[in-house]
Scaffold this motif. Structure first.
Motif, PDB file in Angstrom:
ATOM      1  N   TYR A  74       0.837  -1.193   0.000  1.00 48.95           N
ATOM      2  CA  TYR A  74       0.000   0.000   0.000  1.00 48.95           C
ATOM      3  C   TYR A  74       0.873   1.244   0.000  1.00 48.95           C
ATOM      4  O   TYR A  74       1.932   1.281   0.600  1.00 48.95           O
ATOM      5  CB  TYR A  74      -0.972  -0.039   1.179  1.00 48.95           C
ATOM      6  CG  TYR A  74      -1.922  -1.197   1.007  1.00 48.95           C
ATOM      7  CD1 TYR A  74      -2.951  -1.118   0.072  1.00 48.95           C
ATOM      8  CD2 TYR A  74      -1.761  -2.383   1.708  1.00 48.95           C
ATOM      9  CE1 TYR A  74      -3.807  -2.189  -0.138  1.00 48.95           C
ATOM     10  CE2 TYR A  74      -2.613  -3.447   1.511  1.00 48.95           C
ATOM     11  CZ  TYR A  74      -3.633  -3.354   0.576  1.00 48.95           C
ATOM     12  OH  TYR A  74      -4.470  -4.417   0.363  1.00 48.95           O
ATOM     13  N   GLY A  75       0.455   2.244  -0.747  1.00 45.31           N
ATOM     14  CA  GLY A  75       1.228   3.463  -0.907  1.00 45.31           C
ATOM     15  C   GLY A  75       2.092   3.451  -2.153  1.00 45.31           C
ATOM     16  O   GLY A  75       2.752   4.435  -2.462  1.00 45.31           O
ATOM     17  N   ASP A  77       1.939   2.513  -6.339  1.00 36.68           N
ATOM     18  CA  ASP A  77       1.087   2.200  -7.491  1.00 36.68           C
ATOM     19  C   ASP A  77      -0.388   2.089  -7.097  1.00 36.68           C
ATOM     20  O   ASP A  77      -1.083   1.168  -7.501  1.00 36.68           O
ATOM     21  CB  ASP A  77       1.536   0.903  -8.180  1.00 36.68           C
ATOM     22  CG  ASP A  77       2.940   0.978  -8.745  1.00 36.68           C
ATOM     23  OD1 ASP A  77       3.422   2.103  -9.003  1.00 36.68           O
ATOM     24  OD2 ASP A  77       3.570  -0.085  -8.909  1.00 36.68           O
ATOM     25  N   ALA A  78      -0.834   3.027  -6.271  1.00 39.47           N
ATOM     26  CA  ALA A  78      -2.236   3.060  -5.809  1.00 39.47           C
ATOM     27  C   ALA A  78      -2.643   1.739  -5.162  1.00 39.47           C
ATOM     28  O   ALA A  78      -3.760   1.270  -5.319  1.00 39.47           O
ATOM     29  CB  ALA A  78      -3.166   3.418  -6.961  1.00 39.47           C
ATOM     30  N   GLY A  79      -1.697   1.130  -4.432  1.00 36.19           N
ATOM     31  CA  GLY A  79      -1.981  -0.121  -3.733  1.00 36.19           C
ATOM     32  C   GLY A  79      -1.979  -1.345  -4.618  1.00 36.19           C
ATOM     33  O   GLY A  79      -2.397  -2.418  -4.192  1.00 36.19           O
ATOM     34  N   ARG A  80      -1.475  -1.212  -5.846  1.00 37.10           N
ATOM     35  CA  ARG A  80      -1.459  -2.344  -6.774  1.00 37.10           C
ATOM     36  C   ARG A  80      -0.113  -3.067  -6.820  1.00 37.10           C
ATOM     37  O   ARG A  80      -0.029  -4.173  -7.371  1.00 37.10           O
ATOM     38  CB  ARG A  80      -1.847  -1.875  -8.176  1.00 37.10           C
ATOM     39  CG  ARG A  80      -3.312  -1.432  -8.252  1.00 37.10           C
ATOM     40  CD  ARG A  80      -3.712  -0.934  -9.628  1.00 37.10           C
ATOM     41  NE  ARG A  80      -3.365  -1.880 -10.670  1.00 37.10           N
ATOM     42  CZ  ARG A  80      -2.803  -1.540 -11.841  1.00 37.10           C
ATOM     43  NH1 ARG A  80      -2.526  -0.278 -12.114  1.00 37.10           N
ATOM     44  NH2 ARG A  80      -2.527  -2.453 -12.740  1.00 37.10           N
ATOM     45  N   ARG A 107       5.829  -4.072  -9.746  1.00 38.02           N
ATOM     46  CA  ARG A 107       5.173  -2.773  -9.937  1.00 38.02           C
ATOM     47  C   ARG A 107       4.093  -2.916 -10.984  1.00 38.02           C
ATOM     48  O   ARG A 107       4.288  -3.575 -12.016  1.00 38.02           O
ATOM     49  CB  ARG A 107       6.182  -1.714 -10.390  1.00 38.02           C
ATOM     50  CG  ARG A 107       7.331  -1.437  -9.442  1.00 38.02           C
ATOM     51  CD  ARG A 107       6.955  -0.648  -8.198  1.00 38.02           C
ATOM     52  NE  ARG A 107       6.209   0.549  -8.442  1.00 38.02           N
ATOM     53  CZ  ARG A 107       6.735   1.767  -8.611  1.00 38.02           C
ATOM     54  NH1 ARG A 107       8.048   1.939  -8.575  1.00 38.02           N
ATOM     55  NH2 ARG A 107       5.954   2.816  -8.811  1.00 38.02           N
TER      56      ARG A 107
END
Length: 127
Positions: A74-75, A77-80, A107
């Motif tokens: 989290y934090g 790649d928008a959590g991805r 990523r």
């Protein structure tokens, strides 16, 4: 939306089957900013990582994944982004099987993933 476990397992299956069948086909998984530490030796960038992987002194390798643990970061790649830790055994040519541990930091890129960071170690203990 896929969960981290599904992403990690699918990635590991793709990575190890590609590694066994045709190592040069791993190139699209890396970028010029990817960093791999292989047995304590750091390597930066697609070209150098591929040179290292292609120089490994065996012709045939089979990976057997024992565990594959994954979690979203989290934090990033928008959590991805996903961190994936794989533990397993590998066998090269006619050598006896060896245990290994490998960690990938993936990523998110569009609808896919690329390897940002990677570490690999054989599990060898000094006796």
């Amino acid at each position: 939306m896929d969960n981290a476990d599904h992403i990690g397992r699918a990635f590991a299956q793709h990575y190890y089957s590609t590694f066994s069948a045709n190592r040069p086909n791993l190139s699209p998984l890396y970028s010029d900013f990817s960093c791999m530490t292989f047995e304590g030796q750091p390597t930066l960038g697609t070209q150098n990582i591929m040179k290292k992987l292609e120089s490994l002194p065996f012709k045939c390798v089979q990976h057997s994944v024992t565990t594959c643990d994954s979690q979203f970061v989290y934090g990033v790649d928008a959590g991805r982004a996903v961190v994936v830790t794989v533990m397993g055994r590998l066998q090269t040519d006619d050598d006896p099987p060896k245990d290994f541990i490998q960690t990938f930091f993936l990523r998110a890129v569009n609808d896919s993933y690329m390897i940002s960071n990677e570490t690999f170690r054989l599990v060898l203990h000094n006796q």
